[in-house]
Motif scaffolding. Sequence first.
Motif, PDB file in Angstrom:
ATOM      1  N   THR A 233      -4.440 -11.608 -18.066  1.00  0.00           N
ATOM      2  CA  THR A 233      -3.697 -12.527 -17.206  1.00  0.00           C
ATOM      3  C   THR A 233      -2.208 -12.313 -17.419  1.00  0.00           C
ATOM      4  O   THR A 233      -1.692 -12.529 -18.523  1.00  0.00           O
ATOM      5  CB  THR A 233      -4.068 -13.990 -17.494  1.00  0.00           C
ATOM      6  N   ARG A 259       0.964 -13.739 -10.027  1.00  0.00           N
ATOM      7  CA  ARG A 259      -0.030 -13.787 -11.111  1.00  0.00           C
ATOM      8  C   ARG A 259      -1.097 -12.721 -10.858  1.00  0.00           C
ATOM      9  O   ARG A 259      -1.521 -12.509  -9.721  1.00  0.00           O
ATOM     10  CB  ARG A 259      -0.659 -15.177 -11.158  1.00  0.00           C
ATOM     11  N   VAL A 269       2.239 -17.342  -6.789  1.00  0.00           N
ATOM     12  CA  VAL A 269       2.005 -18.685  -7.324  1.00  0.00           C
ATOM     13  C   VAL A 269       3.112 -19.600  -6.817  1.00  0.00           C
ATOM     14  O   VAL A 269       4.293 -19.254  -6.906  1.00  0.00           O
ATOM     15  CB  VAL A 269       2.009 -18.663  -8.862  1.00  0.00           C
ATOM     16  N   LYS A 310      -1.534 -20.823 -13.068  1.00  0.00           N
ATOM     17  CA  LYS A 310      -2.000 -21.129 -11.709  1.00  0.00           C
ATOM     18  C   LYS A 310      -1.177 -22.233 -11.067  1.00  0.00           C
ATOM     19  O   LYS A 310      -0.807 -22.149  -9.890  1.00  0.00           O
ATOM     20  CB  LYS A 310      -3.478 -21.540 -11.747  1.00  0.00           C
TER      21      LYS A 310
END
Length: 335
Positions: A233, A259, A269, A310
């Motif tokens: 991530t 992201r 995002v 997120k």
Amino acid sequence: MTSIYFTSGSKIFRVSGREQDWSIKEIETGYDDVRAVAADELSETIYIGTFDDGLFRSRGNGESFEAVGEDALPKRIMSLHISPVSKRLYVGTEPSELHYSADDGETWAEMTALQDLPSKSEWSFPPRPDTHHVKDIASGIMDESFVLAGIELGGIMRSIDNGESFEDRKDGSQFDVHNVIIHPDDDNLLYEAGGGGYAWSDDKGESWQTDNEGLGDFTYLVHVAADPGDKDTVLVSGARGPASAYMPEREKTEMKIFRKQKDEPWQEVTEGLPDGKGTIVTHLLTSSDVPSVFYGVNNKGVYHSVDRGKTWMKVPVDFPAEVTKNKINSACLTN
């Protein structure tokens, strides 16, 4: 407690707290152009690098500053890095030199091998083409002899022997280096934000790959961060180009955060973040021992994500009006 330090003009701002309990402190350094900041929370020591006045240290968390390295360092300090393992302080300068101190700035040594690289004759910073500088520095967690120096504009230079020698830039990486980081759980995983986009390495910088799928025309990347608890991530922040990245007062200034997970394309995002128009590129920060959590600093405020980037929340502090109109040169995080 988390503390985020960032520079704006002659000042440092410290945003500290947890959950919904945060405070902000303004620290006036007395120096016009602070380009870099690094902090050690345990010793309450702050280092600042200035554009023409050299390096300064505060042992009282900003109460006062004293010059260090006056006889050893150039006056233009462009980057600072504290080793997470040894606490060695690295200093990058303009023109490009890499120095370090193992005793909190009392004595210094230069990693002179950086000067011997074949590509050096091609290094050049576009706004001042007669010079160049060490824009960013990273060092290994498992291997303390592993050091990266990012030259703007020149490339990422790698040492695996504590600076005794350096390897020249590698194809696939971004030669216009803005930010390079090493994953806190794996020295093999490197992430780079550069003027031509995103690059990564899974073999300690032996080879690199560029991956801009999904970024559209926002490939001028300035900051990158990886989730300490999930190597796959990654977040980046960027703009369409340098003219729209740094200065809030410019009409075309616009920033986006993207992201990425594993091999998926980048996804923009937006939830909880400010409108990208009028927002400078966001400094992205993580703590090596806190998974899933990201922080972002820009001219609109300090932002916090607890779900791996997120969604975001604005940190509840009275953000200084002067910062909304100014460039932020550097930011760092301590716990």
